[in-house]
Design an enzyme around this catalytic site. Structure first.
Site, PDB file in Angstrom:
ATOM      1  N   PHE A 138       0.857  -1.183   0.000  1.00 21.15           N
ATOM      2  CA  PHE A 138       0.000   0.000   0.000  1.00 21.15           C
ATOM      3  C   PHE A 138       0.888   1.227   0.000  1.00 21.15           C
ATOM      4  O   PHE A 138       1.747   1.381   0.869  1.00 21.15           O
ATOM      5  CB  PHE A 138      -0.936   0.045   1.222  1.00 21.15           C
ATOM      6  CG  PHE A 138      -1.909   1.193   1.124  1.00 21.15           C
ATOM      7  CD1 PHE A 138      -3.107   1.059   0.429  1.00 21.15           C
ATOM      8  CD2 PHE A 138      -1.621   2.430   1.686  1.00 21.15           C
ATOM      9  CE1 PHE A 138      -3.991   2.132   0.305  1.00 21.15           C
ATOM     10  CE2 PHE A 138      -2.496   3.507   1.561  1.00 21.15           C
ATOM     11  CZ  PHE A 138      -3.690   3.354   0.867  1.00 21.15           C
ATOM     12  N   ASP A 239       9.474   2.739   1.542  1.00 19.16           N
ATOM     13  CA  ASP A 239       8.278   3.426   2.037  1.00 19.16           C
ATOM     14  C   ASP A 239       8.190   3.150   3.538  1.00 19.16           C
ATOM     15  O   ASP A 239       7.756   2.086   3.963  1.00 19.16           O
ATOM     16  CB  ASP A 239       7.033   2.928   1.300  1.00 19.16           C
ATOM     17  CG  ASP A 239       5.780   3.687   1.724  1.00 19.16           C
ATOM     18  OD1 ASP A 239       5.798   4.306   2.809  1.00 19.16           O
ATOM     19  OD2 ASP A 239       4.776   3.650   0.990  1.00 19.16           O
ATOM     20  N   LYS A 268       2.858  10.077   8.430  1.00 14.01           N
ATOM     21  CA  LYS A 268       2.224   9.562   9.648  1.00 14.01           C
ATOM     22  C   LYS A 268       2.882  10.005  10.962  1.00 14.01           C
ATOM     23  O   LYS A 268       2.637  11.101  11.451  1.00 14.01           O
ATOM     24  CB  LYS A 268       2.149   8.048   9.581  1.00 14.01           C
ATOM     25  CG  LYS A 268       1.177   7.518   8.521  1.00 14.01           C
ATOM     26  CD  LYS A 268       0.984   6.031   8.640  1.00 14.01           C
ATOM     27  CE  LYS A 268       0.129   5.429   7.547  1.00 14.01           C
ATOM     28  NZ  LYS A 268      -1.309   5.502   7.798  1.00 14.01           N
TER      29      LYS A 268
HETATM   30  N1  PMP Z   1       2.466   4.213   2.327  1.00 12.04           N
HETATM   31  C1  PMP Z   1       2.197   3.436   3.379  1.00 12.04           C
HETATM   32  C2  PMP Z   1       3.139   2.329   3.726  1.00 12.04           C
HETATM   33  C3  PMP Z   1       1.044   3.646   4.140  1.00 12.04           C
HETATM   34  O1  PMP Z   1       0.777   2.840   5.177  1.00 12.04           O
HETATM   35  C4  PMP Z   1       0.172   4.708   3.799  1.00 12.04           C
HETATM   36  C5  PMP Z   1      -1.095   4.991   4.575  1.00 12.04           C
HETATM   37  N2  PMP Z   1      -1.700   3.927   5.195  1.00 12.04           N
HETATM   38  C6  PMP Z   1       0.518   5.504   2.694  1.00 12.04           C
HETATM   39  C7  PMP Z   1       1.662   5.235   1.988  1.00 12.04           C
HETATM   40  C8  PMP Z   1      -0.364   6.666   2.272  1.00 12.04           C
HETATM   41  O2  PMP Z   1      -0.322   7.682   3.231  1.00 12.04           O
HETATM   42  P1  PMP Z   1      -1.458   8.794   3.273  1.00 12.04           P
HETATM   43  O3  PMP Z   1      -2.721   8.125   3.711  1.00 12.04           O
HETATM   44  O4  PMP Z   1      -0.964   9.803   4.280  1.00 12.04           O
HETATM   45  O5  PMP Z   1      -1.565   9.377   1.912  1.00 12.04           O
END
Ligand code: PMP
Length: 434
Positions: A138, A239, A268
């Site tokens: 994700f 990521d 986050k």
């Molecule tokens: N990458 C990872 C690994 C995530 O867990 C998330 C959000 N769950 C995102 C990207 C996307 O982040 P955002 O919701 O702040 O756009």
């Protein structure tokens, strides 16, 4: 007094159904690892705003710094009129992000935005167009991030055409029969059959798949990816949006494997509840984009930068890296105890890294058939019993714990007791209905 039910009705009327509706619990206030809803009901927080409140809700130091900032300036747009805290956050990230080389950083507002920018930088720096990512990954909901995401429904179906030149490989998940060797062999096959490695700009990898089900990548796998990237001039893009900022018992999860990525995406936990994301990478790569090629109006907002500086201090002052390991050990040993007991045949696997721990629920331990209905029922029942739990997983059959790293053990144990009773009662109820 308004009620959760009244607010749920207003929500349904005002907000489209594309925003998933998890619980009808409308939060009024929060403190560290506790939340209270509009009806005055208390909840133990095992979700931390999806790995955002690693430093707890409303940490006094973070709130204090943001309050001070509120009295000074709240927005100018860094590109037009810069300010010191933006620079200070970037300097700090250049120091703490793994990699024994010169780094540069810029700030954004969300995780998806960090991913989008990492892809743009990788293309500009390498002059190549293709990307490799993993099934179950994700990376966000914007067009490029969504394309990189390795799950069709609900993230990609109906939103095509997606970005061309993005290839997915099976992520090594031993529990689901995909070994590290098979995953690497698939990469080798991809290079031979689909895309020449000299066309690949970057490989995106979550060191622990988050939304995909809390599957840690084996350290040797990340080391192998590093080698392959070096061989072919491909950028390794980590990521760390969900895994970063002490969550896994290191500042960044890649440190467990001793691997430095060329570009790291973060968001986050960096803002401790204020929206901020960051892209840190090798200075030579980051400087490849011409002025104006990246940036945004709100990115690196002064309130979020003040919060981020306080978050980084709190992680250090309160030794949250060690605390993540302690919280994680307590979670893991408790779940393993449940798994070994007779009443919990539904727990197929207990896994995680640091305080990023999950249980995978299955109908049968031998077939490992996912049991998503149980997960849904447990998370809803837990909320009724005063505990906020999140699900995840490609099959929706994983319950993950992302409690604030600052959670008092008393509240951690209280949450675990609610979890245990709820799981037991729900399994009995569901088995009774079968
Ligand atoms: N990458 C990872 C690994 C995530 O867990 C998330 C959000 N769950 C995102 C990207 C996307 O982040 P955002 O919701 O702040 O756009």
């Amino acid at each position: 007094m308004t009620t959760n039910a009244a607010l749920a009705a207003r929500r349904t009327a005002a907000i489209p159904s594309g925003l998933s509706k998890y619980l009808d619990v409308y939060i009024e206030r929060a403190e560290n690892a506790e939340l209270w809803d509009v009806e005055g009901r208390r909840y133990i927080d095992f979700a931390a705003g999806i790995a955002v409140n690693n430093t707890g809700h409303r940490h006094p130091k973070i709130i204090g710094r943001v309050r001070e900032q509120l009295e000074k300036v709240t927005h100018t747009s860094f590109q037009t009129t810069p300010y010191i805290d933006y620079v200070a956050v970037c300097e700090k990230l250049n120091t703490i992000v793994p990699g024994d080389f010169e780094k540069k950083t810029f700030l954004v507002s969300t995780g998806a935005e960090a991913v989008e920018n990492a892809a743009k930088i990788a293309r500009a720096a390498t002059g190549r167009s293709a990307f490799v990512a993993f099934s179950g990954a994700f990376h966000g909901r914007t067009l490029m991030a969504m394309t990189l995401t390795g799950k069709t429904t609900p993230y990609k179906a109906g939103f095509g055409p997606l970005v061309p030149d993005v290839f997915h490989l099976p992520f090594p998940i031993a529990y689901h029969g995909v070994s590290e060797e098979e995953s690497l062999a698939a990469l080798e096959r991809l290079f031979r059959s689909e895309v020449d490695p000299t066309r690949v700009a970057g490989i995106f990898v979550e060191p622990v798949q988050g939304e995909g089900g809390f599957y840690p990548a084996p350290a040797t796998f990340l080391q192998a990816l590093r080698k392959i990237c070096d061989t072919h001039g491909i950028l390794l893009i980590a990521d760390e949006i969900q895994t970063g900022f002490a969550r896994t018992g290191k500042m960044f999860a890649m440190q467990h494997a001793g691997v430095a990525a060329d570009i790291v995406t973060m968001a986050k936990g960096l803002g401790g509840g204020f929206p901020i994301g960051a892209i840190t990478g090798r200075a030579d790569i980051m400087d490849k984009i011409p002025a104006g090629g990246v940036g945004s109006t709100f990115a690196g907002n002064p309130l979020s930068c003040a919060a981020a500086l306080a978050v980084l201090e709190v992680i250090e002052d309160e030794k949250l890296i060690d605390r993540a390991a302690a919280v994680g050990n307590r979670l893991k040993s408790t779940f393993e105890e449940w798994q070994n007991g007779n009443a919990f045949a539904c727990i197929g696997e207990v896994r995680g890294l640091g305080a990023m721990v999950a249980i995978e629920l299955v109908r049968d331990r031998t077939t490992r058939e996912p049991w998503p209905e149980l997960v849904k029922a447990v998370t809803h029942a837990a909320a009724k019993n005063g505990l906020l739990l999140l699900s995840c997983g490609t099959y929706g059959n994983v319950i993950r714990v992302l409690a604030p790293l600052t959670i008092p053990f008393e509240h951690l144990d209280e949450g675990l007791a609610i979890f245990k009773d709820t799981l037991l009662a729900t399994v009995r109820e569901m088995e009774g209905n079968q």
